[in-house]
Design an enzyme around this catalytic site. Sequence first.
Site, PDB file in Angstrom:
ATOM      1  N   SER A  79       0.793  -1.230   0.000  1.00  0.00           N
ATOM      2  CA  SER A  79       0.000   0.000   0.000  1.00  0.00           C
ATOM      3  C   SER A  79       0.829   1.286   0.000  1.00  0.00           C
ATOM      4  O   SER A  79       0.283   2.349  -0.240  1.00  0.00           O
ATOM      5  CB  SER A  79      -0.941  -0.003   1.202  1.00  0.00           C
ATOM      6  OG  SER A  79      -0.193   0.011   2.391  1.00  0.00           O
TER       7      SER A  79
ATOM      8  N   HIS B 154      -5.939  -4.499  -1.299  1.00  0.00           N
ATOM      9  CA  HIS B 154      -5.773  -3.316  -2.174  1.00  0.00           C
ATOM     10  C   HIS B 154      -5.830  -3.680  -3.657  1.00  0.00           C
ATOM     11  O   HIS B 154      -5.773  -2.787  -4.499  1.00  0.00           O
ATOM     12  CB  HIS B 154      -4.436  -2.619  -1.891  1.00  0.00           C
ATOM     13  CG  HIS B 154      -4.477  -1.679  -0.735  1.00  0.00           C
ATOM     14  ND1 HIS B 154      -5.119  -0.466  -0.779  1.00  0.00           N
ATOM     15  CD2 HIS B 154      -3.966  -1.781   0.517  1.00  0.00           C
ATOM     16  CE1 HIS B 154      -4.995   0.153   0.393  1.00  0.00           C
ATOM     17  NE2 HIS B 154      -4.303  -0.632   1.190  1.00  0.00           N
TER      18      HIS B 154
ATOM     19  N   LYS C 150     -12.780  -1.831   1.070  1.00  0.00           N
ATOM     20  CA  LYS C 150     -12.046  -0.943   0.158  1.00  0.00           C
ATOM     21  C   LYS C 150     -12.829  -0.844  -1.167  1.00  0.00           C
ATOM     22  O   LYS C 150     -13.911  -0.289  -1.167  1.00  0.00           O
ATOM     23  CB  LYS C 150     -10.604  -1.441  -0.008  1.00  0.00           C
ATOM     24  CG  LYS C 150      -9.817  -1.215   1.301  1.00  0.00           C
ATOM     25  CD  LYS C 150      -8.340  -1.572   1.216  1.00  0.00           C
ATOM     26  CE  LYS C 150      -7.635  -1.109   2.478  1.00  0.00           C
ATOM     27  NZ  LYS C 150      -7.038  -2.194   3.263  1.00  0.00           N
TER      28      LYS C 150
HETATM   29  C1  LIG Z   1      -6.907  -2.705   4.639  1.00  0.00           C
HETATM   30  C2  LIG Z   1      -6.195  -3.970   4.734  1.00  0.00           C
HETATM   31  C3  LIG Z   1      -6.581  -4.951   5.654  1.00  0.00           C
HETATM   32  C4  LIG Z   1      -7.655  -4.721   6.678  1.00  0.00           C
HETATM   33  O1  LIG Z   1      -8.924  -4.800   6.112  1.00  0.00           O
HETATM   34  P1  LIG Z   1     -10.199  -4.537   7.037  1.00  0.00           P
HETATM   35  O2  LIG Z   1     -11.303  -5.276   6.381  1.00  0.00           O
HETATM   36  O3  LIG Z   1     -10.388  -3.059   7.088  1.00  0.00           O
HETATM   37  O4  LIG Z   1      -9.874  -5.097   8.388  1.00  0.00           O
HETATM   38  C5  LIG Z   1      -5.913  -6.156   5.637  1.00  0.00           C
HETATM   39  N1  LIG Z   1      -4.892  -6.398   4.779  1.00  0.00           N
HETATM   40  C6  LIG Z   1      -4.482  -5.467   3.896  1.00  0.00           C
HETATM   41  C7  LIG Z   1      -3.370  -5.780   2.952  1.00  0.00           C
HETATM   42  C8  LIG Z   1      -5.111  -4.221   3.846  1.00  0.00           C
HETATM   43  O5  LIG Z   1      -4.691  -3.306   2.984  1.00  0.00           O
END
Ligand SMILES: *Cc1c(COP(=O)(O)O)cnc(C)c1O
Length: 396
Positions: free
Chosen positions: A183, A211, A242
């Site tokens: 990210s 992502h 997301k």
């Molecule tokens: C955002 C993210 C998470 C967490 O996701 P949530 O559903 O908000 O708990 C886990 N792994 C990665 C790689 C992320 O970017």
Amino acid sequence: MYKEFQKHLKNQIEDIKAAGTYKSERILVSPQYSKIKVNTGKEVLNFCANNYLGLANSSQLVDAAIKTLKERAYGMASVRFICGTSDLHKKLEEKIANFFGTEDAILYASCFDANTGLFETILTDEDAILSDSLNHASIIDGVRLCKAQRFRYKNADMADLEKQLQDAQKCRFRLIATDGVFSMDGNVAPLTEIIKLAEKYGAMIMVDESHSAGVVGKTGRGVTELYNCRGKVEIITGTLGKAFGGAIGGFTTGKKEIIEILRQRSRPYLFSNSIPPMVAAAGVRMFEMMDETNELQDKLHANTEYFIAKMKAAGFDIKDTQSAICAVMLYDAALAGQFADKLLEEGVYVIGFSFPIVPKDQARIRVQLSAVHEKEHLDKAVNAFIKIGKELKVIK
Ligand SMILES: *Cc1c(COP(=O)(O)O)cnc(C)c1O
């Protein structure tokens, strides 16, 4: 007792502030969208949400959620295996597996839960986990909870992974764990090479597509689509928070026996509440939309290409990216902070990242593109970058 503890905490808070890493929340008073309104009354262009496909504000998802809210009411008030499973949860799990071309899927309240509930459930101290050094905090925590031996390899460094795999040969089973998209840089895990090494050294693969799902690959099926290896990865985890609507929920999908054992033994699944029916229904609608049209992915990809081309032409130093994350490199921490503040004054909301979130002298501004950005938004952002870039002598 609390008096002393209070002092202890207050000292820590002061230290965080002194280090310049104290986080404060910007308060939105509008839906999550390309333009957002904050509580000062200011409206800004939003380039820092994970709303890659713009679905956080989709009327189709809102309608699906409202309809289900009226029919099925508010919450499940149970974990899945007692009385928290509805037909909507089952349908959503089926949709997830279909989307990724996998055998089965299991829902969690978040991807954080999916990752913390994964490793300790399927591996023991006889096994090995090979984890990319830039993996998400939830993978790191999940690995910590597991008794398997840990091997950490440098970000996307295949020579290092190979070395670690050799060291891990003494273990019973080996699992390579990687983010699909990292990210901070926007780079994609080199899955083709990872698969080759996994075959050579006998290892399984887990990819966190948080992502990348909805974003990477021509139809947004994630890194396994990008590298043409759908079904070849044993485990995929991801989030509904997301690109997939931005509300709440996570999942693990992959080989059916793995999913079956997770349903039996994964602690966040067994001991945490089921996601609300309206969220499950909106999720089902979301995956239907993904099957109906590729419009959102096409627009997101076009927006990303357009933005990056303009920024490069303006002379900015942009990290190579295969995702909708664009890192504008400034290197200096103070400069990155100042640049982001000035962009906000221009009505463009982006975040500057510096140490310890990224390595020292690698400070940057992260721009996240979305399918809801229109060309005028992109142009406005690029022009603001150029104006501030000249002012701060980053570009000529
Ligand atoms: C955002 C993210 C998470 C967490 O996701 P949530 O559903 O908000 O708990 C886990 N792994 C990665 C790689 C992320 O970017």
